[in-house]
Write a protein that holds these residues in place. Structure first.
Motif, PDB file in Angstrom:
ATOM      1  N   PHE A  22       0.804  -1.301  -0.214  1.00 51.67           N
ATOM      2  CA  PHE A  22       0.046   0.032   0.026  1.00 51.67           C
ATOM      3  C   PHE A  22       0.928   1.003  -0.084  1.00 51.67           C
ATOM      4  O   PHE A  22       0.282   2.377  -0.045  1.00 51.67           O
ATOM      5  CB  PHE A  22      -0.994  -0.140   1.250  1.00 51.67           C
ATOM      6  CG  PHE A  22      -2.175  -1.172   1.106  1.00 51.67           C
ATOM      7  CD1 PHE A  22      -2.860  -1.115  -0.222  1.00 51.67           C
ATOM      8  CD2 PHE A  22      -2.234  -2.179   1.846  1.00 51.67           C
ATOM      9  CE1 PHE A  22      -3.981  -2.014   0.002  1.00 51.67           C
ATOM     10  CE2 PHE A  22      -3.032  -3.104   1.887  1.00 51.67           C
ATOM     11  CZ  PHE A  22      -3.931  -3.018   0.827  1.00 51.67           C
ATOM     12  N   ASP A  23       2.160   1.172  -0.092  1.00 51.01           N
ATOM     13  CA  ASP A  23       3.087   2.276  -0.145  1.00 51.01           C
ATOM     14  C   ASP A  23       2.797   3.320   0.907  1.00 51.01           C
ATOM     15  O   ASP A  23       2.960   4.477   0.563  1.00 51.01           O
ATOM     16  CB  ASP A  23       2.946   2.756  -1.642  1.00 51.01           C
ATOM     17  CG  ASP A  23       3.911   3.796  -1.907  1.00 51.01           C
ATOM     18  OD1 ASP A  23       5.292   3.544  -1.442  1.00 51.01           O
ATOM     19  OD2 ASP A  23       3.947   4.859  -2.709  1.00 51.01           O
ATOM     20  N   TRP A  24       2.543   2.723   2.396  1.00 50.95           N
ATOM     21  CA  TRP A  24       2.461   3.629   3.386  1.00 50.95           C
ATOM     22  C   TRP A  24       3.680   4.370   3.577  1.00 50.95           C
ATOM     23  O   TRP A  24       4.725   3.912   3.476  1.00 50.95           O
ATOM     24  CB  TRP A  24       1.996   2.960   4.588  1.00 50.95           C
ATOM     25  CG  TRP A  24       0.520   2.411   4.621  1.00 50.95           C
ATOM     26  CD1 TRP A  24      -0.484   2.896   3.662  1.00 50.95           C
ATOM     27  CD2 TRP A  24       0.197   1.106   4.741  1.00 50.95           C
ATOM     28  NE1 TRP A  24      -1.610   1.915   4.104  1.00 50.95           N
ATOM     29  CE2 TRP A  24      -1.099   0.754   4.751  1.00 50.95           C
ATOM     30  CE3 TRP A  24       0.784   0.053   5.907  1.00 50.95           C
ATOM     31  CZ2 TRP A  24      -1.964  -0.092   5.131  1.00 50.95           C
ATOM     32  CZ3 TRP A  24      -0.053  -1.003   6.181  1.00 50.95           C
ATOM     33  CH2 TRP A  24      -1.263  -1.243   5.707  1.00 50.95           C
ATOM     34  N   ASP A 127      -0.176   7.145   2.074  1.00 48.58           N
ATOM     35  CA  ASP A 127       0.647   6.697   1.206  1.00 48.58           C
ATOM     36  C   ASP A 127       1.748   7.613   1.051  1.00 48.58           C
ATOM     37  O   ASP A 127       1.780   8.624   1.548  1.00 48.58           O
ATOM     38  CB  ASP A 127       0.263   6.200  -0.139  1.00 48.58           C
ATOM     39  CG  ASP A 127      -0.587   7.177  -0.983  1.00 48.58           C
ATOM     40  OD1 ASP A 127      -0.223   8.552  -0.808  1.00 48.58           O
ATOM     41  OD2 ASP A 127      -1.124   7.089  -1.994  1.00 48.58           O
ATOM     42  N   THR A 133      -5.329   6.336   2.775  1.00 47.94           N
ATOM     43  CA  THR A 133      -5.588   5.194   2.259  1.00 47.94           C
ATOM     44  C   THR A 133      -6.202   4.233   3.138  1.00 47.94           C
ATOM     45  O   THR A 133      -6.971   3.441   2.662  1.00 47.94           O
ATOM     46  CB  THR A 133      -4.285   4.568   1.496  1.00 47.94           C
ATOM     47  OG1 THR A 133      -3.264   4.180   2.796  1.00 47.94           O
ATOM     48  CG2 THR A 133      -3.618   5.271   0.461  1.00 47.94           C
TER      49      THR A 133
END
Length: 143
Positions: A22-24, A127, A133
């Motif tokens: 999720f590219d947090w 993100d 998100t």
């Protein structure tokens, strides 16, 4: 004991995969803090922006009596009941609507109907582009 440690390591690895998927925008320190919470018995609950449960740590079963699979696709409100304070839930929802951090104690109900007091801390997750998100709740039962 070794099986429990292996399961814990797998769960931490899965959480780290979710972080990457999720590219947090989350530092290694933050990831490690969440992992440590899981390892010390806290329950983690990941929801999307509609607060639909996408994943829970295995401690969810111990705390609520529901398996993670029974929770996925529902909102955390399925754990609420007659003694759940409406003002607390409304305040929590309003904070989440604003993408604010939440910390509250709330009465939830186990699968068998038994009430318990849950301390919940909910962090909004963004993100690397700065978009909200998900929400991640860290929960523990107050005894």
């Amino acid at each position: 004991m070794q099986a429990q440690q292996r399961a814990s390591r797998k769960e931490v690895a899965l959480f780290n995969q979710l972080t990457e998927l999720f590219d947090w925008n989350m530092s290694r320190r933050q990831r490690n803090a969440y992992s440590k919470k899981m390892e010390t018995g806290f329950t983690l609950v990941l929801t999307d922006l509609t607060q639909t449960i996408l994943w829970t740590s295995s401690n969810f079963l111990t705390m609520t009596g529901y398996s993670p699979m029974e929770a996925i696709g529902k909102t955390p409100s399925f754990l609420q009941g007659p003694k759940t304070d409406l003002v607390t839930t409304l305040n929590m929802r309003e904070s989440l609507r604003k993408a604010d951090f939440v910390k509250a104690d709330i009465t939830n109900y186990r699968k068998g109907g038994e009430p318990y007091v849950c301390r919940v801390q909910i962090d909004p997750l963004f993100d690397n582009q700065g978009e909200l998100t998900h929400f991640l709740a860290v929960e523990s039962e107050l005894k």
